[in-house]
Write a protein that holds these residues in place. Structure first.
Motif: not given
Length: 301
Positions: A62-84, A107-112
C-alpha cells in the motif's frame, strides 16, 4: 520496488524457520496484477497467511502504491506547469483532461485553469460557454478536495463562479458576490504571496466601485447590505499585487491604469497604460489588455 521486495523477503526469512518448505521465487511483473504471485511465487500469499505476515505485506505494498501514485502525479504536474509556462493552451488541456477523475486537488485545479484558458481562446460562443461550465465543475471538485490546504482551489473556484455568472441573470450573478470575495480572501489567507489572488480581490473591489446605478438597485434587493467598495480600495490591492510580483500580469497593469483614470490621476494612469500596451502578447488576456490600453491612451491624447 526493489527495496520493498528486499524488505518483505527479510521478513519472510526471519519467520521461515518453522516452515522448512517455504520457498520464495523472485519474478518480475506488474504488481498491480497479481503482484505477490508474480514476484514471490505461486504459493506466496498462502504461506504468508499461515505465518501471519500478510497484513505486513499489504501495508508495505500500500505504501508503494501511494508512493508511485504520488510520483506519477508530480510528473503530471511538472509537465502541466511547463506547458502552461509555454502557453500551450490546447496541449495543456489535452494533457490534463485524462486525469479528470483524479483525487489530487493540484491536478484538478490546474485542469480547471486549463479549461478556462481554452474557453477564453475560442471565438465560438457556444463552445466558450460549454468549456466555462466544464471548468467550473473541475473547480468545484478541486475545492472539495483541497479547501483546507490549497489556496489555488479557492482562487479558481471564485474565478469560475464569476465566469459562469456571465451566463446567468444579473441578479443571480450579484447574489454570488460575497461568496466570490470570501474565496479570494481565503486564497490570500492560505498564500499571502500569490499576486494573482490579490489582483482578483482588487478587481472585485473595482467592479463594485464601478457598478452602474441600476445594478446597485438590484444588489440592494438581493442583499440587506449590498456589496460595495471604492476605487481607492481596489487600487490598494492592484498596487500590492504589483509589489508582490512586478509585471506578473498585463491585466493588473491595465487595471492600475484604469483605476488611476477613475481617480483623475491622468499622468499616473498613462504610465501604467503604457506598460500594459507594451506588454508582450502571449495570452488572450495580454491581447485584451493591449487593445484596451491602446484605446484608452488614444483618448488621452
Amino acid at each position: 520496488m526493489a527495496s520493498v521486495r528486499r524488505a518483505v523477503l527479510l521478513l519472510c526469512r526471519r519467520y521461515a524457520n518453522s516452515f522448512q518448505k517455504l520457498t520464495i521465487k523472485r519474478r518480475c511483473g506488474d504488481w498491480r496484477s497479481g503482484y505477490l504471485t508474480r514476484v514471490f511465487g505461486q504459493n506466496f500469499q498462502t504461506k504468508m497467511y499461515l505465518i501471519g505476515l500478510m497484513p505486513v505485506v499489504h501495508a508495505a505494498l500500500s505504501a508503494v502504491q501511494k508512493t508511485e501514485s504520488s510520483e506519477s502525479d508530480k510528473k503530471t504536474i511538472r509537465i502541466a506547469d511547463k506547458l502552461y509556462g509555454e502557453n500551450e493552451v490546447d496541449q495543456l488541456y489535452e494533457h490534463l483532461k485524462p486525469y479528470e477523475s483524479s483525487n489530487n486537488s493540484e491536478i484538478i485545479w490546474r485542469l480547471a485553469r486549463a479549461t478556462c484558458d481554452k474557453a477564453k481562446s475560442t471565438s465560438d460562443p457556444a463552445l466558450r460557454k460549454k468549456l466555462m461550465y466544464e471548468a467550473f465543475g473541475y473547480a468545484e471538485k478541486a475545492l472539495s478536495l483541497g479547501k483546507d490546504i490549497d489556496f489555488a482551489c479557492h482562487k479558481w473556484y471564485a474565478i469560475m463562479l464569476d465566469y459562469v455568472g456571465e451566463y446567468e441573470a444579473t441578479k443571480e450573478r450579484i447574489s454570488k458576490a460575497y461568496q466570490i470575495r470570501e474565496h479570494f480572501l481565503k486564497a490570500i489567507e492560505l498564500n499571502p504571496k500569490d499576486a494573482t489572488s490579490v489582483h482578483l480581490l482588487g478587481y472585485w473591489c473595482f467592479v463594485f466601485a464601478d457598478m452602474p446605478w441600476y445594478q446597485q438597485k438590484i444588489a440592494a434587493v438581493v442583499f440587506a447590505t449590498p456589496p460595495s467598495s471604492t476605487y481607492e480600495e481596489s487600487l490598494k490591492y492592484f498596487l500590492e499585487a504589483e509589489k508582490i510580483d512586478p509585471g506578473f500580469y498585463s491585466m493588473n497593469l491595465l487595471m492600475i491604469g484604469k483605476t488611476f483614470l477613475r481617480l483623475k490621476e491622468t499622468e499616473q494612469a498613462k504610465q501604467y497604460l503604457m506598460k500594459a500596451k507594451d506588454y508582450a502578447i502571449r495570452t488572450a488576456d495580454d491581447k485584451k489588455a493591449h487593445q484596451e490600453a491602446t484605446e484608452l491612451l488614444q483618448k488621452l491624447k
